[in-house]
Design a protein around this motif. Structure first.
Motif, PDB file in Angstrom:
ATOM      1  N   LYS A  96      -9.997  -3.447  -0.724  1.00  0.00           N
ATOM      2  CA  LYS A  96      -9.810  -2.437  -1.231  1.00  0.00           C
ATOM      3  C   LYS A  96     -10.427  -0.970  -1.460  1.00  0.00           C
ATOM      4  O   LYS A  96     -12.288  -1.314  -1.153  1.00  0.00           O
ATOM      5  N   ARG A 117      -1.515   6.826   3.490  1.00  0.00           N
ATOM      6  CA  ARG A 117      -0.666   5.351   3.368  1.00  0.00           C
ATOM      7  C   ARG A 117      -1.007   4.339   2.121  1.00  0.00           C
ATOM      8  O   ARG A 117      -0.794   3.443   1.939  1.00  0.00           O
ATOM      9  N   LEU A 118      -1.675   4.140   3.122  1.00  0.00           N
ATOM     10  CA  LEU A 118      -3.238   3.315   3.112  1.00  0.00           C
ATOM     11  C   LEU A 118      -2.646   2.970   1.383  1.00  0.00           C
ATOM     12  O   LEU A 118      -2.943   2.491   0.457  1.00  0.00           O
ATOM     13  N   GLU A 119      -3.621   4.334   0.442  1.00  0.00           N
ATOM     14  CA  GLU A 119      -3.102   3.959  -0.806  1.00  0.00           C
ATOM     15  C   GLU A 119      -1.855   3.182  -1.511  1.00  0.00           C
ATOM     16  O   GLU A 119      -2.712   2.731  -2.829  1.00  0.00           O
ATOM     17  N   SER A 157      -0.723   0.029  -0.376  1.00  0.00           N
ATOM     18  CA  SER A 157      -0.076  -0.310   0.844  1.00  0.00           C
ATOM     19  C   SER A 157      -1.186  -1.441  -0.131  1.00  0.00           C
ATOM     20  O   SER A 157      -1.771  -1.504  -1.268  1.00  0.00           O
ATOM     21  N   ILE A 187      -2.914   8.556   7.589  1.00  0.00           N
ATOM     22  CA  ILE A 187      -3.246   7.168   7.008  1.00  0.00           C
ATOM     23  C   ILE A 187      -3.835   6.385   6.439  1.00  0.00           C
ATOM     24  O   ILE A 187      -3.152   5.931   5.404  1.00  0.00           O
ATOM     25  N   ARG A 188      -4.822   7.522   5.272  1.00  0.00           N
ATOM     26  CA  ARG A 188      -5.508   7.138   4.177  1.00  0.00           C
ATOM     27  C   ARG A 188      -4.521   6.954   3.244  1.00  0.00           C
ATOM     28  O   ARG A 188      -4.630   6.048   2.291  1.00  0.00           O
ATOM     29  N   ILE A 246      -3.714  -4.160  -0.423  1.00  0.00           N
ATOM     30  CA  ILE A 246      -5.061  -4.121   0.606  1.00  0.00           C
ATOM     31  C   ILE A 246      -4.840  -5.761  -0.058  1.00  0.00           C
ATOM     32  O   ILE A 246      -5.703  -5.621  -1.578  1.00  0.00           O
ATOM     33  N   THR A 259     -10.354   0.783   9.708  1.00  0.00           N
ATOM     34  CA  THR A 259      -9.339   1.812  10.088  1.00  0.00           C
ATOM     35  C   THR A 259     -10.326   2.874  10.843  1.00  0.00           C
ATOM     36  O   THR A 259      -9.911   3.134  11.806  1.00  0.00           O
ATOM     37  N   ILE A 297     -11.859  -0.823   3.929  1.00  0.00           N
ATOM     38  CA  ILE A 297     -10.863  -0.819   4.253  1.00  0.00           C
ATOM     39  C   ILE A 297     -10.550   0.451   5.175  1.00  0.00           C
ATOM     40  O   ILE A 297     -10.170   0.793   6.398  1.00  0.00           O
ATOM     41  N   THR A 298     -11.970   1.817   4.534  1.00  0.00           N
ATOM     42  CA  THR A 298     -11.707   2.826   5.506  1.00  0.00           C
ATOM     43  C   THR A 298     -12.227   2.715   7.004  1.00  0.00           C
ATOM     44  O   THR A 298     -11.757   3.443   7.170  1.00  0.00           O
TER      45      THR A 298
END
Lengths: 195, 270
Positions: free
Chosen positions: A171, A160-162, A164, A157-158, A166, A179, A175-176
Motif C-alpha cells: 500500500k 483508481r489505486l486509492e 483498489s 491510475i493513482r 491492494i 506502477t 505500489i506507486t
C-alpha cells in the motif's frame, strides 16, 4: 519538407519514444510527488511546459552567444542552472502580476520547477544533439508535453489505486513505484516507432 | 593562465549580475505588493491547510484575515492561542472560544449491533452505505470502514477493536472534516467539557431499534422526564442534548434503560 518531417520526428521521439519521465528517468521527483490528483498533475504539467519551452530558448542563446564564443563549454551545467533559476523567478513574478488565480492554482509547484532535472536535461540534450533554434523549441515543448502526459496518466491510475484492494505491504508508495515501472515498460513499446 | 581563470569568473559573474539586477528591477516594476502582516499571520497559523475555516488553506485564511473578511478567531484548529496571536498582529481583541471536539455518536460495535450481511466490498463507508444502507441491521450505525480515519488530517480518529470509529479527544481539533465525510452523519462537534452524549442517531421506532442494537435509543422519554434542566429532548424517535443547558449531572445516563446515553463517570464533578 524534409525539414518539417525531421521536426515532426523530434516531437514524436521526445513525446513518446524517449519520454523524459518513462524512458530517460528525468523529473521523477514531481512525477511521484505531484501525481495524486489529475487536476494538480495538469497544473504541474502546464507550468513545466511553460518553463521548459522558455528555458530551451534561453539556454540556446546563452550556449551559442556566450559559452561557445568564449570557449567556456565546461561551464554549461552551472550556467544553465543559473538561467533556469532566474527564469523561474521571473515567470513566477509575471504570473503573480498577470493572473493571481493561476498563481494560486500552481502554488508551490512553480518555484519547485527550478530543481526539476528534466528542465536542465532538456537544455543539455538540445545542445548535445546540435539542434537549431526551431528544433530546440520543438524538442523542449515536446519533452514537457511528454512529461505532462506521463504525470497525468500516473495521476489517473493513482486515483483508481486509492479505491483498489491492494495487499497490505504494497500500500502507498511501493505500489506507486511498481506502477511507474510498468508504465515505463509499456512506453518501451514505442521504441519501434522511430528507427 | 590568467585568462583561463578570469574569463569564467567574469562571464558567470556578469551573467549572475545581469540576472540579479534584471530580477530586482522586474520585481520593482511588476512585483505585487503584499502586506507584511500577511506573512506574520501565516507564521502564526498551524499550517496544516485543513480548510476547516472555510478558506482554501492557511494562506487563504491569512489573506482573508488581512482583508478583514475573516475574524481572528476563525481558525478552529489553532483555538485560543492562535486567536490571541492573530489578535496581536491585527491589533484586535480576540474573544476566546471554548475548545470543542468531534464525537462519533454511535456505540453499535460488534458486541451490541446486529449484522445484516457480510460485506466484502471496497473498504470505504461511502461505498458500503450504498449497499442497502450498509452491513448493519441498523441503517444509522457506524460501519467502521475508516472513511473518517482517512480524511482526518490530525490522526485523531481510530477504529476500535470492536469495529467502530472513535475520536481521540486530545488530538482532535474540531476542524469538522470528518463530520462532512461520514456518510451516516454520525459525527458531531461538541464542547470538550461535555461529559454526557446520546451515542445513537437511529430514527427507527423502538421495536426496530431493539432488534438491531442493544444500545440504541428507543425514544422512551425517560431521560426527558428525569432531566431537571430541560436539556434533553426526544424528537423523531431520538434523544438529543442541548449542550448549552446540560450541566453534566448524568441522571439521564443513569436512568437510560438501554444505556444509549453515554456519560463519562470518571470525570464527573457532581
Amino acid at each position: 519538407m524534409e525539414y518539417a518531417g525531421k521536426l515532426f520526428m523530434i516531437l514524436l521521439s521526445t513525446l513518446l519514444v524517449n519520454n523524459f519521465v518513462l524512458s530517460r528517468f528525468l523529473g521523477i521527483c514531481p512525477f511521484l510527488g505531484v501525481s495524486k490528483k489529475v487536476s494538480t498533475a495538469l497544473g504541474m504539467g502546464a507550468a513545466v511546459t511553460f518553463v521548459m519551452a522558455l528555458a530551451s530558448l534561453f539556454t540556446y542563446i546563452i550556449q551559442y552567444t556566450i559559452l561557445d564564443t568564449l570557449g567556456l563549454e565546461y561551464l554549461q551545467t552551472i550556467a544553465f542552472i543559473l538561467v533556469i533559476a532566474a527564469l523561474v523567478q521571473f515567470v513566477e513574478m509575471v504570473i503573480q502580476k498577470m493572473s493571481p488565480t493561476l498563481y494560486q492554482a500552481l502554488g508551490v509547484y512553480l518555484p519547485l520547477i527550478t530543481t526539476n532535472c528534466a528542465v536542465l536535461g532538456v537544455a543539455i540534450i538540445n545542445i548535445q544533439e546540435k539542434y537549431d533554434l526551431l528544433q530546440t523549441l520543438i524538442n523542449g515543448t515536446g519533452a514537457a508535453l511528454g512529461f505532462t502526459l506521463a504525470i497525468v496518466l500516473m495521476a489517473g491510475i493513482r486515483e483508481r489505486l486509492e479505491l483498489s484492494d491492494i495487499p497490505e505491504p504494497l500500500k502507498g508508495f511501493p505500489i506507486t513505484l511498481i506502477t511507474a515501472g510498468l508504465m515505463s515498460v509499456a512506453f518501451l513499446g514505442f521504441q519501434g516507432l522511430i528507427k | 593562465m590568467l585568462k583561463e581563470i578570469l574569463m569564467p569568473i567574469l562571464s558567470l559573474g556578469g551573467m549572475s549580475l545581469l540576472f540579479g539586477t534584471g530580477l530586482a528591477l522586474a520585481s520593482k516594476k511588476i512585483g505585487v505588493e503584499t502586506d507584511p502582516r500577511e506573512e506574520e499571520v501565516q507564521e502564526a497559523l498551524p499550517g496544516v491547510n485543513c480548510g476547516a475555516c472555510g478558506y482554501p488553506g492557511c494562506d487563504g485564511f491569512a489573506a482573508a484575515v488581512i482583508a478583514g473578511n475573516a475574524p481572528v478567531t476563525g481558525c478552529p484548529v489553532g483555538g485560543a492561542s492562535v486567536a490571541k496571536k492573530l489578535g496581536e498582529i491585527m491589533g484586535q481583541k480576540s474573544e476566546v472560544n471554548e475548545k470543542q471536539v468531534a464525537r462519533v455518536l454511535c456505540a453499535g460495535d460488534c458486541d451490541n449491533a446486529v449484522e445484516k450481511y457480510n460485506y466484502h466490498g471496497i473498504e470505504d463507508c461511502v461505498a458500503a452505505s450504498m449497499l442497502a444502507d450498509g452491513s448493519k441491521e441498523c441503517g444509522y450505525g457506524c460501519l467502521g470502514l475508516a472513511t473518517c480515519v482517512r480524511v482526518c488530517p490530525f490522526d485523531a480518529i481510530y477504529i476500535t477493536k470492536k469495529g467502530i470509529a472513535e475520536v481521540d479527544r486530545e488530538k482532535c481539533t474540531a476542524c469538522g472534516i470528518c463530520v462532512a465525510a461520514c456518510p451516516k452523519d454520525l459525527i458531531e462537534i461538541i464542547p470538550y467539557s461535555s461529559l454526557v452524549q446520546v451515542a445513537c442517531k437511529s430514527k427507527d421506532k423502538a421495536k426496530d431499534v431493539r432488534k438491531a442494537c442493544k444500545v440504541g435509543c428507543i425514544s422512551c422519554k425517560i431521560c426527558e422526564k428525569v432531566c431537571d434542566y430541560d436539556a434533553i429532548k426526544v424528537e423523531n424517535n431520538i434523544a438529543s442534548i442541548d449542550y448549552e443547558k446540560c450541566v453534566d449531572c448524568m441522571v439521564c445516563a443513569e436512568k437510560c434503560p438501554t444505556k444509549a446515553i453515554y456519560a463519562d463517570f470518571e470525570h464527573a464533578v457532581v
